[in-house]
Scaffold this motif. Structure first.
Motif, PDB file in Angstrom:
ATOM      1  N   GLU A 240       0.839  -1.429   0.041  1.00 15.88           N
ATOM      2  CA  GLU A 240      -0.071  -0.053  -0.168  1.00 15.88           C
ATOM      3  C   GLU A 240       1.230   1.485  -0.186  1.00 15.88           C
ATOM      4  N   ARG A 247      -5.122   6.810  -1.175  1.00 10.45           N
ATOM      5  CA  ARG A 247      -3.622   5.695  -1.316  1.00 10.45           C
ATOM      6  C   ARG A 247      -3.714   4.505  -2.314  1.00 10.45           C
ATOM      7  N   MET A 249      -3.501   0.404  -2.969  1.00 10.15           N
ATOM      8  CA  MET A 249      -3.071  -1.044  -2.680  1.00 10.15           C
ATOM      9  C   MET A 249      -3.117  -1.603  -3.775  1.00 10.15           C
ATOM     10  N   PHE A 267     -11.435  -5.047   1.801  1.00 14.82           N
ATOM     11  CA  PHE A 267     -10.637  -3.964   2.744  1.00 14.82           C
ATOM     12  C   PHE A 267     -10.720  -2.932   3.342  1.00 14.82           C
TER      13      PHE A 267
END
Length: 287
Positions: A240, A247, A249, A267
């Motif tokens: 990540e 963000r 991932m 998640f």
């Protein structure tokens, strides 16, 4: 004195007649395939030459038996065969002697071929008895595991000069072949073998074959089995990274099994993640 002369002349005449008679036909045997495994076919060529000035009829016969089947000239399935031969001509008569797989023959065999008005010629051969009496393998296997193939072979060989082979096929295509190093002794032979396929062997139906070859003869036995599929999903990478735009991932999985796999990934998302996802992907829905 006259009686002795008459006897001498008669004996001489008889010798001349026999000489002329034996000279009229010349017959010899050519061994094409005279060593086999029981169940295979002995092959001979009988050469006949007519040295007379007239056409002769040649009649050949071998005593019939349930232990074998005769075939003359690639066509006639009888114990006898006849043909005409012209003066000075040579005729080659192919003879096939098909043996029975389950009959226990002596090692050395002799076939007496009678020839009308000639006598007989003898055909010699060797018949080795090699039979596979037991052949067992699991009907379903997991390719990741080791499995045992059990084979029992009876042999009358005094000295093992055979080649033994193990083969595995899928849809007629050879996928595994290896020589089997096991000497056969007279009598019963137990031959256990451990079989291991590739872990990722494709699921499906297969055939396993064990064969023994001696000279130009082969005996073998086979059975079918199924390779089972399995699922194995391995996590390769999970990372990540955060930045001004949010963000990122990354999750990487590898399917090390032989069956398709569906994986559900979860998640934990923050309120900001939800907001950014809603703007970037209007169709996004939280489950």
């Amino acid at each position: 004195m006259k009686w002795r002369i008459f006897t001498t002349l008669f004996t001489l005449s008889l010798i001349i007649l026999l000489f002329n008679h034996s000279y009229a036909l010349q017959i010899s045997v050519e061994n094409v395939k005279d060593q086999i495994i029981a169940g295979d076919t002995l092959l001979y060529n009988i050469h006949v030459t007519n040295n007379e000035k007239v056409t002769r009829n040649v009649y050949l016969a071998i005593y019939p038996s349930e232990e074998y089947q005769l075939r003359w000239n690639h066509s006639s399935l009888t114990n006898a065969f006849s043909f005409n031969i012209k003066p000075g001509e040579e005729v080659i008569v192919p003879l096939e002697i098909k043996t029975t797989e389950n009959y226990r023959y002596p090692e050395k065999v002799t076939f007496r071929c009678f020839v009308k008005d000639f006598g007989e010629v003898r055909l010699y051969g060797k018949i080795w008895v090699i039979t596979i009496s037991n052949f067992s393998f699991p009907s379903e296997i997991d390719p990741r595991e080791y499995h045992e193939l059990n084979v029992v072979v009876y042999s009358n060989l005094e000295q093992d000069i055979t080649q033994k082979k193990l083969e595995i096929y899928k849809d007629g295509e050879l996928i595994l072949s290896k020589e089997v190093e096991k000497n056969l002794i007279p009598g019963q032979n137990n031959i256990p073998m451990i079989i291991k396929l590739n872990d990722t062997q494709e699921p499906g139906n297969y055939k396993i074959l064990f064969s023994i070859r001696l000279l130009n003869s082969t005996v073998g036995k086979s059975t079918n089995f199924t390779v089972l599929g399995y699922k194995r999903l391995v996590l390769v990478d999970q990372r990540e990274s955060s930045g001004i735009g949010g963000r990122e991932m990354f999750v990487t999985w590898r399917n090390e099994g032989t069956l398709p796999v569906t994986k559900k990934v979860e998640f934990n998302l923050s309120s900001l993640d939800m907001l950014l996802l809603s703007e970037a992907a209007p169709g996004f829905k939280k489950e």
